[in-house]
Scaffold this motif. Structure first.
Motif, PDB file in Angstrom:
ATOM      1  N   ALA A   4       0.826  -1.189   0.000  1.00 44.85           N
ATOM      2  CA  ALA A   4       0.000   0.000   0.000  1.00 44.85           C
ATOM      3  C   ALA A   4       0.865   1.245   0.000  1.00 44.85           C
ATOM      4  CB  ALA A   4      -0.918  -0.008   1.227  1.00 44.85           C
ATOM      5  N   SER A   5       0.334   2.322  -0.596  1.00 47.66           N
ATOM      6  CA  SER A   5       1.057   3.586  -0.565  1.00 47.66           C
ATOM      7  C   SER A   5       1.257   3.998   0.877  1.00 47.66           C
ATOM      8  CB  SER A   5       0.273   4.664  -1.317  1.00 47.66           C
ATOM      9  OG  SER A   5       0.120   4.312  -2.668  1.00 47.66           O
ATOM     10  N   PRO A   6       2.493   4.356   1.254  1.00 46.59           N
ATOM     11  CA  PRO A   6       2.749   4.698   2.655  1.00 46.59           C
ATOM     12  C   PRO A   6       2.021   5.968   3.070  1.00 46.59           C
ATOM     13  CG  PRO A   6       4.773   4.121   1.537  1.00 46.59           C
ATOM     14  CD  PRO A   6       3.727   4.297   0.482  1.00 46.59           C
ATOM     15  N   GLN A   7       0.876   5.808   3.703  1.00 50.01           N
ATOM     16  CA  GLN A   7       0.130   6.926   4.247  1.00 50.01           C
ATOM     17  C   GLN A   7      -0.188   6.586   5.700  1.00 50.01           C
ATOM     18  OE1 GLN A   7      -3.252   7.287   1.654  1.00 50.01           O
ATOM     19  NE2 GLN A   7      -2.115   8.440   0.115  1.00 50.01           N
ATOM     20  N   THR A   8       0.393   7.318   6.603  1.00 52.95           N
ATOM     21  CA  THR A   8       0.216   7.002   8.007  1.00 52.95           C
ATOM     22  C   THR A   8      -1.127   7.517   8.502  1.00 52.95           C
ATOM     23  OG1 THR A   8       1.283   9.046   8.706  1.00 52.95           O
ATOM     24  CG2 THR A   8       2.690   7.113   8.408  1.00 52.95           C
ATOM     25  N   ASP A   9      -1.684   6.832   9.467  1.00 55.37           N
ATOM     26  CA  ASP A   9      -2.965   7.206  10.046  1.00 55.37           C
ATOM     27  C   ASP A   9      -2.861   6.987  11.547  1.00 55.37           C
ATOM     28  OD1 ASP A   9      -6.453   6.165   9.580  1.00 55.37           O
ATOM     29  OD2 ASP A   9      -5.539   7.797  10.699  1.00 55.37           O
ATOM     30  N   GLY A  10      -2.490   8.045  12.273  1.00 59.82           N
ATOM     31  CA  GLY A  10      -2.426   7.939  13.715  1.00 59.82           C
ATOM     32  C   GLY A  10      -1.305   7.073  14.235  1.00 59.82           C
ATOM     33  N   GLY A  11      -0.196   6.973  13.500  1.00 60.87           N
ATOM     34  CA  GLY A  11       0.973   6.276  14.003  1.00 60.87           C
ATOM     35  C   GLY A  11       1.159   4.868  13.507  1.00 60.87           C
ATOM     36  N   LEU A  12       0.244   4.344  12.694  1.00 62.92           N
ATOM     37  CA  LEU A  12       0.375   2.995  12.157  1.00 62.92           C
ATOM     38  C   LEU A  12       0.292   3.015  10.643  1.00 62.92           C
ATOM     39  CD1 LEU A  12      -1.747   0.490  14.307  1.00 62.92           C
ATOM     40  CD2 LEU A  12       0.734   0.798  14.273  1.00 62.92           C
ATOM     41  N   LEU A  13       0.974   2.059  10.018  1.00 55.92           N
ATOM     42  CA  LEU A  13       0.949   1.919   8.563  1.00 55.92           C
ATOM     43  C   LEU A  13       0.661   0.458   8.222  1.00 55.92           C
ATOM     44  CD1 LEU A  13       1.443   2.920   5.682  1.00 55.92           C
ATOM     45  CD2 LEU A  13       3.883   2.531   6.047  1.00 55.92           C
ATOM     46  N   ALA A  14      -0.488   0.202   7.613  1.00 50.96           N
ATOM     47  CA  ALA A  14      -0.816  -1.133   7.119  1.00 50.96           C
ATOM     48  C   ALA A  14      -0.355  -1.234   5.672  1.00 50.96           C
ATOM     49  CB  ALA A  14      -2.317  -1.378   7.209  1.00 50.96           C
ATOM     50  N   LEU A  15       0.287  -2.349   5.325  1.00 56.01           N
ATOM     51  CA  LEU A  15       0.927  -2.472   4.023  1.00 56.01           C
ATOM     52  C   LEU A  15       0.098  -3.225   3.000  1.00 56.01           C
ATOM     53  CD1 LEU A  15       4.535  -3.273   5.276  1.00 56.01           C
ATOM     54  CD2 LEU A  15       3.555  -1.056   4.692  1.00 56.01           C
ATOM     55  N   HIS A  16      -0.870  -4.022   3.433  1.00 47.83           N
ATOM     56  CA  HIS A  16      -1.628  -4.844   2.484  1.00 47.83           C
ATOM     57  C   HIS A  16      -2.965  -5.193   3.119  1.00 47.83           C
ATOM     58  CE1 HIS A  16      -2.673  -8.255  -0.130  1.00 47.83           C
ATOM     59  NE2 HIS A  16      -1.784  -7.767  -0.981  1.00 47.83           N
ATOM     60  N   ASP A  17      -4.005  -5.223   2.298  1.00 49.89           N
ATOM     61  CA  ASP A  17      -5.312  -5.622   2.793  1.00 49.89           C
ATOM     62  C   ASP A  17      -5.236  -7.014   3.415  1.00 49.89           C
ATOM     63  OD1 ASP A  17      -6.374  -3.274   1.856  1.00 49.89           O
ATOM     64  OD2 ASP A  17      -7.174  -4.145   0.015  1.00 49.89           O
ATOM     65  N   GLY A  18      -5.796  -7.151   4.587  1.00 44.41           N
ATOM     66  CA  GLY A  18      -5.816  -8.448   5.246  1.00 44.41           C
ATOM     67  C   GLY A  18      -4.613  -8.731   6.106  1.00 44.41           C
ATOM     68  N   ASP A  19      -3.638  -7.813   6.185  1.00 43.99           N
ATOM     69  CA  ASP A  19      -2.485  -8.030   7.062  1.00 43.99           C
ATOM     70  C   ASP A  19      -2.927  -8.102   8.520  1.00 43.99           C
ATOM     71  OD1 ASP A  19      -0.654  -8.154   5.052  1.00 43.99           O
ATOM     72  OD2 ASP A  19       0.289  -6.214   5.445  1.00 43.99           O
ATOM     73  N   ASP A  20      -2.241  -8.922   9.284  1.00 43.39           N
ATOM     74  CA  ASP A  20      -2.521  -9.052  10.717  1.00 43.39           C
ATOM     75  C   ASP A  20      -1.778  -8.009  11.542  1.00 43.39           C
ATOM     76  OD1 ASP A  20      -4.075 -11.563  10.475  1.00 43.39           O
ATOM     77  OD2 ASP A  20      -2.139 -12.390   9.835  1.00 43.39           O
ATOM     78  N   VAL A  21      -0.771  -7.382  10.938  1.00 42.80           N
ATOM     79  CA  VAL A  21       0.046  -6.406  11.667  1.00 42.80           C
ATOM     80  C   VAL A  21       0.194  -5.144  10.826  1.00 42.80           C
ATOM     81  CG1 VAL A  21       1.350  -8.151  12.956  1.00 42.80           C
ATOM     82  CG2 VAL A  21       2.204  -7.344  10.735  1.00 42.80           C
TER      83      VAL A  21
END
Length: 543
Positions: A4-21
């Motif tokens: 995923a495009s690196p766009q932070t939201d409140g201190g976390l960055l999710a990299l892929h749909d369905g990631d657990d972390v």
């Protein structure tokens, strides 16, 4: 693998749909409420920047996903908001679909004029980005003497030769106590011949002791030559040059000496200095000429990786690699133990099943090799990698392969094997240890290195320049004198991945044209870094 495009939201960055972390983009404290991928979690304990936070509950024994791929299994139940690291995430190789090709990516050549750089055109057609006089040792016994010779050519002396980038002593710890015909012996010879024939070397002094197993003649002799180069009066023909070994261009000046044949260390230093002085004037006459971007051979490497490596610097370098490949250049990924767990992402991009299988064969060799030494392929990441947020080799490898962009995998080379010009995207089998890995890539003919780092590796390289890209801005600020580019701005939100990729691409062209990297500009007490990082891979017994 898509990120995923690196766009932070409140201190976390999710990299892929369905990631657990998701990845923490700042230091988090217990009780912080943070959001990513539409999920809101309360942080359970302190989580350093670059480390992972669970977005959902994970049962013990279940796979944990990042980048849309498994990075290991939960060693105990994990609750949403918990710090996910070595205390609750473990390695498990699992199953990967090793498709042998089938995925093709068309890389479009951008509109407009083709980029060029100013390089040194050699007689064999290859192009150098630097113009060095190299003192290459056949054995460790001549290493100190080689350094004594090189030390005479201070910056003040070399100022009289503005077109010469330096006199570099390339020394190593082998050359004897081995079986020359063994895998290790042939690998060393291939490495030494690769450096001798490198387009960044305008002149070569091969220095030996005189009784070693790797002969100076095997390094210094061109194919078809009927006498030992640099050894007048010796009538015995040299061993034939193996056609697999790189041949030295006809316009590379070559001399050779042995300490025993010259009369000892003092006499050899005097003779070596005289030989280099003879060569310097001729090498200084070489001039840069306009060359097409396709003449570049880029080495892709990383060291001191962290949790940002696979998000910022590595994919940005992948963008630059793809751009070079689109123009017809060569770009070569390496570090086989650090693509383990992500090799399926490369095999599916192979141009043929044979290319894919060759990579899998090298992975298989490494499994046997590490097992024979009492280890395994998960003896990684390093302590520094773990401090930076990486937990398992699977996670590290998934971030590392991002350096290779999206291009088709056109070839797989053995260590120090000659890289074909214009091959496109390729892979070379090397260890993960940075100096050994880059030594193999340079021996193969790489004329530019881009090196990404999250912890702050200060890796320099001669005779090939090393461009260092920081994965995070805090480290870049602390070590700005040792870093060429800051890719951490991608997560900071001040630059896009494509913008940093373009910066890397443009920097490659400028450095190839002679712009000095920070490691080349680093001069302390008359010394710079890059020569001691010449470390040929040692395989096999020392007898």
């Amino acid at each position: 693998m898509t990120v995923a495009s690196p766009q932070t939201d409140g201190g976390l960055l999710a990299l892929h749909d369905g990631d657990d972390v998701a990845v923490a983009t700042r230091d988090l404290s217990a009780g912080d409420v943070v959001e990513a991928a539409g999920r809101s979690v309360t942080v359970a304990d302190a989580v350093p920047r670059g480390h992972k936070v669970a977005l959902t509950d994970v049962a013990a024994g279940a796979e944990v996903h990042k980048y849309g791929q498994s990075i290991g299994v939960a060693t105990r139940p994990i609750r949403a908001g918990e710090h996910v690291h070595v205390h609750n995430l473990g390695f498990e190789e699992g199953h990967r679909d090793h498709a042998l090709g089938g995925t093709h990516t068309e890389l479009a050549v951008p509109d407009g004029p083709r980029p060029t750089f100013r390089g040194y055109r050699r007689a064999d057609g290859r192009v150098g980005t630097r113009n060095y006089v190299a003192i290459l040792t056949s054995v460790n016994c001549s290493a100190s003497t080689a350094r004594m010779i090189a030390a005479r050519f201070t910056p003040e002396v070399l100022a009289a030769y503005p077109s010469v980038d330096g006199v570099v002593a390339l020394t190593h710890q082998s050359g004897c106590g081995m079986v020359p015909s063994s895998e290790g012996g042939q690998l060393l010879l291939r490495t030494l011949r690769g450096y001798a024939a490198h387009p960044n070397v305008g002149a070569l002094l091969v220095l030996g002791l005189g009784c070693e197993m790797v002969l100076t003649e095997q390094i210094a002799t061109r194919s078809g030559s009927g006498a030992f180069l640099g050894m007048p009066g010796v009538g015995t023909p040299p061993p034939p040059v193996d056609p697999v070994l790189a041949d030295i261009p006809e316009d590379t000046l070559v001399e050779s000496l042995t300490i025993q044949g010259t009369g000892g260390v003092r006499a050899t230093v005097a003779a070596g200095v005289a030989a280099v002085e003879r060569m310097l004037a001729a090498v200084d006459t070489r001039q840069r000429v306009e060359c097409d971007v396709s003449e570049l051979v880029l080495a892709l490497n990383c060291g001191g990786s962290d949790g940002y490596s696979g998000i910022t610097a590595n994919p940005a370098l992948g963008w630059a690699s793809d751009r070079l490949v689109a123009y017809g250049a060569a770009s070569v990924l390496a570090e086989t133990p650090e693509v383990f767990g992500a090799e399926h992402l490369l095999t599916r991009r192979a141009t043929s099943p044979a290319v894919a299988q060759r990579l899998l064969d090298r992975i298989g060799w490494w499994k046997d090799y590490t097992a024979a030494g009492g280890g395994s392929m998960d003896n990684n990441p390093s302590p520094g990698n773990k401090a930076g947020g990486l937990t398992t080799i699977l996670e590290k490898s998934l971030g590392a392969v991002a350096k290779g962009g999206r291009a088709d995998l056109a070839a797989v080379y053995e260590y120090a094997e000659r890289i074909e010009p214009h091959v496109g995207f390729a892979f070379m089998d090397t260890p993960g240890y940075d100096p050994v890995s880059v030594t193999g890539l340079v021996a193969g003919g790489a004329n530019v290195v881009v090196f990404t780092t999250g912890r702050g590796s200060v890796f320099g390289c001669r005779p090939t320049p090393s461009i260092k890209v920081a994965t995070n801005t805090p480290m870049y600020r602390v070590m700005s004198e040792d870093m060429d580019l800051d890719a951490g701005r991608i997560v900071e939100g001040t630059a896009t991945l494509e913008q940093v990729g373009r910066e890397i691409f443009d920097t490659i062209l400028r450095v190839a044209s002679g712009e000095r990297t920070v490691s080349e500009d680093l001069l302390i007490d008359g010394q710079t870094i890059g020569a001691e990082e010449f470390i040929p891979w040692h395989v096999g017994a020392v007898t």
